[in-house]
Write an enzyme that holds these catalytic residues in place. Structure first.
Site, PDB file in Angstrom:
ATOM      1  CB  CYS A 194      -0.914   0.018   1.224  1.00  0.00           C
ATOM      2  SG  CYS A 194      -1.788   1.606   1.353  1.00  0.00           S
ATOM      3  CG  HIS A 236      -4.315   4.864   2.697  1.00  0.00           C
ATOM      4  ND1 HIS A 236      -3.555   4.085   3.536  1.00  0.00           N
ATOM      5  CD2 HIS A 236      -3.933   6.139   2.935  1.00  0.00           C
ATOM      6  CE1 HIS A 236      -2.733   4.855   4.228  1.00  0.00           C
ATOM      7  NE2 HIS A 236      -2.945   6.099   3.899  1.00  0.00           N
ATOM      8  CB  CYS A 246       0.426   1.852   4.753  1.00  0.00           C
ATOM      9  SG  CYS A 246      -1.316   1.783   5.083  1.00  0.00           S
TER      10      CYS A 246
END
Ligand code: MSP
Length: 650
Positions: free
Chosen positions: A125, A145, A128
């Site tokens: 991700c 997200h 992150c």
């Protein structure tokens, strides 16, 4: 004694908002409090400037990463003085000394065999900046997200985090204060009850160049967390600066709950690999929402500290943030809530008390603090002194354990008592009778000395207002060097001190008219509430339609903790999929630790109810049986299959 307190270093891909301000304010308040306890304090904050997110943000603005990080880092730095936040050090991960330290540490850990090269496939991700585990994803998306992670296979360097799993568990178990509040400690222990994977700590330069190069392979840069966490050492001049010796052993970190894992797992294991002593304490706080809604740029409800300062001034903003949030739990921000606190706690309780006492000393004692008339001292005066001493003890306990809201409650307890003391002693009546002159002086002295102590304890919370109080009480110069040990005792006000009334501390504010955006949001919420309201008639049989109104959902328990003075109740934090708190009467049947990770069934549309001071937003279903002796046993109805949290129950 020494104190070293740090905040997270903030990503420079967004502007500072009240979330960042809150964390930094906590660290500032604590550092001021420890100074008041005569500690040698170092307080550090700063900015985290490497990684993909930053490159993307710079690209979006059409500038180089360097230009971009310089500008936003400066915005963070400039935000703090307006809030009376005064760090001793502002660190940037692009500082050359930091880059050097990170490379030295990487080299050391690599040479001792705790970093190795391997291939990895996973769900990455970007938001992150890390690989997500299958378990963390919800419907194939990153839950934070709401984006689909990239499937990446690449060769990378890994840190042998798993090697330190057992020592870390041992350390956490042996040191109950290591991670607080308790719910976060439980969350970490529960996470550690599963095998820990090694941590991927590099990114190939083919994918990212905005990072610190690995000293042993220049085709890779360091993963942003391995770089960022080390800031706490660089800022002290690690490895051989004098500040490092003085402060590392007392390091305390304040963070929000979003970055618990890097701070409670990556960081302590990195520290162990470096052969350093563990940090002392990790303090984890909850999230600020706005009008009960998550703060987000896309909703347009992000609250900036500058706007608040303009509207309310620094003291009210600091007081509100510290008083309104129970450290560790989420809290909701609204302009009405700030106005209410300002008018009731600050203008009515504290402001009025202060101006009344000063006015009376002006009027009845010619602006000089009178001397106590010993024979006229009463039991009520002694009770006031006792209350002051108890308040200082409770305030100190709470400030040390990061329960700022409770510390302030203790202070407001004595403010209430002082206001009542004025009413019962009625100095204006005493002033009318000549033979009461001694008693009048005693009452005024007790009030003046109590105000002096209030100025002292309020200093860490509202430094500007406390400074004004001190100036009016003729103790301005003393304030800088004041300590709780020396000056927190009763009777240190010197009779004859000249006071001056000064300005009004907290003028009342008009009830804030709701902004357009706020209005729209609360209307939406009202409508939603109406639609969702259940009307289940529980008398006799119910119809399908009635049952259909009860909303059953699958929820995951992400934290559980005991509730003080309620031996049957546990407070559960659930993902359903939004986060909510539910109080459940299962403390006799489950320990908090064994609950974390369980998927349960909840009644999701139950009217919130307060139980032992905690608002419960729903109910957890459990099966109930009685044994032959009438003892009740509860077993939670759990869901065993692989099903997303928030799913309905048919
Ligand atoms: N750069 C990392 C931290 C590295 S520390 C070695 C990072 N930065 S961040 O800019 O995203 O800041 C996250 C922190 O900001 C949270 O841990 C918290 O301290 C604060 N907050 C951000 N939003 C918040 C709220 N809505 N409410 C309260 N605090 C929040 O993560």
């Amino acid at each position: 004694m020494a104190t070293y307190i740090t905040t997270p270093i903030y990503y420079v891909n967004a502007m500072p908002h009240i979330g960042h301000a809150y964390t930094t304010l906590i660290a500032d308040t604590y550092s001021r409090f420890r100074r008041l306890c005569n500690d040698d304090v170092r307080f550090q904050t700063g900015t985290d400037e490497h990684g993909e997110k930053i490159v993307q943000a710079a690209d979006n603005e059409g500038v180089t990463p360097r230009e971009y990080v310089d500008r936003i880092s400066d915005t963070f730095r400039q935000s703090w003085p307006g809030l009376s936040i005064e760090p001793d050090n502002f660190i940037r991960t692009t500082d050359s000394d930091h880059i050097k330290v990170v490379q030295e540490i990487l080299q050391k850990v690599y040479e001792q065999g705790d970093i190795y090269f391997s291939e990895y496939s996973g769900h990455y991700c970007k938001g992150c900046e890390r690989f997500l585990t299958e378990k963390e994803m919800v419907d194939g998306l990153c839950p934070d997200h709401q984006t689909s992670p990239d499937e990446i296979t690449e060769q990378n360097y890994f840190f042998r985090m798993s090697k330190y799993q057992e020592p870390l568990i041992k350390h956490i178990k042996e040191n109950p204060e290591y991670i607080t509040p308790e719910r976060y400690r439980n969350e970490v222990l529960s996470f550690l009850s599963e095998p820990l994977e090694d941590l991927c700590i590099s990114r190939p330069t083919s994918r990212l160049t905005w990072g610190i190069p690995l000293p042993f392979d220049d085709k890779f840069v360091t993963y942003v967390w391995f770089d960022a966490l080390i800031n706490y050492l660089t800022g002290l001049g690690y490895p051989d600066g004098p500040d490092f010796d003085k402060y590392w052993s007392v390091a305390e970190h304040v963070i929000g709950k979003d970055i618990l894992k890097p701070h409670a797992i990556y960081w302590p294991t990195m520290i162990m690999a470096m052969g350093l002593a563990p940090y002392q304490r990790l303090h984890v706080h909850g999230y600020w929402n706005v009008d009960e809604t998550k703060m987000s740029k896309s909703i347009g409800n992000v609250v900036r500290p500058g706007e608040l300062l303009e509207e309310f001034g620094v003291d009210t903003v600091r007081y509100f943030l510290l008083r309104e949030m129970s450290f560790g739990l989420d809290s909701s921000f609204s302009y009405e809530a700030v106005t209410a606190r300002r008018n009731s706690d600050l203008a009515n309780d504290l402001g009025n008390l202060f101006s009344r006492v000063l006015t009376m000393i002006g009027k009845y004692a010619d602006f000089k603090v009178p001397e106590i008339d010993k024979p006229s001292v009463t039991e009520e005066d002694r009770l006031l002194v006792d209350a002051m001493e108890e308040m200082i003890a409770e305030y100190s306990r709470c400030m040390n354990s990061f329960e700022f809201h409770k510390g302030l409650q203790a202070v407001w307890g004595v403010i209430g008592m002082m206001n009542r003391y004025i009413v019962t002693n009625a100095p204006w009546e005493l002033a009318k009778e000549e033979d009461q002159a001694g008693r009048l002086n005693t009452v005024l002295y007790f009030l003046a000395d109590s105000l002096r102590i209030l100025a002292l304890v309020l200093g860490p919370v509202m430094p500007v207002a406390a400074g004004k109080m001190a100036a009016a009480l003729g103790m301005e110069e003393l304030m800088d060097a004041a300590t709780l040990q020396e000056d927190g005792c009763w009777g240190k006000m010197v009779a004859g001190t000249v006071i001056n009334k000064g300005e009004q501390l907290f003028p009342r504010l008009d009830k804030k008219k709701k902004g357009k955006q706020e209005k729209q949001q609360s209307q939406k919420q009202k409508k939603k509430k109406k639609k969702d309201a259940p009307e289940v008639d529980m008398e006799g049989l119910i119809t399908f339609e009635q049952f259909g109104k009860v909303e059953l959902r699958v929820a995951e328990i992400i934290a559980a903790e005991k509730i003080k003075k309620a031996d049957k109740l546990l407070k559960l934090t659930l993902k359903a999929p939004e986060e909510r708190t539910v109080v459940a009467g299962i403390a006799k049947h489950y320990t908090p630790e064994e609950l974390v990770g369980k998927k349960v069934i909840i009644v999701a549309n139950l009217k919130p109810a307060k139980l032992m001071g905690v608002t419960s937003q729903g109910m957890v279903l459990a099966a109930k049986e009685k044994d032959g002796e009438g003892n009740e046993r509860l077993v939670l109805s759990t869901v065993s299959g692989d099903i997303a949290v928030g799913s309905g129950v048919a």
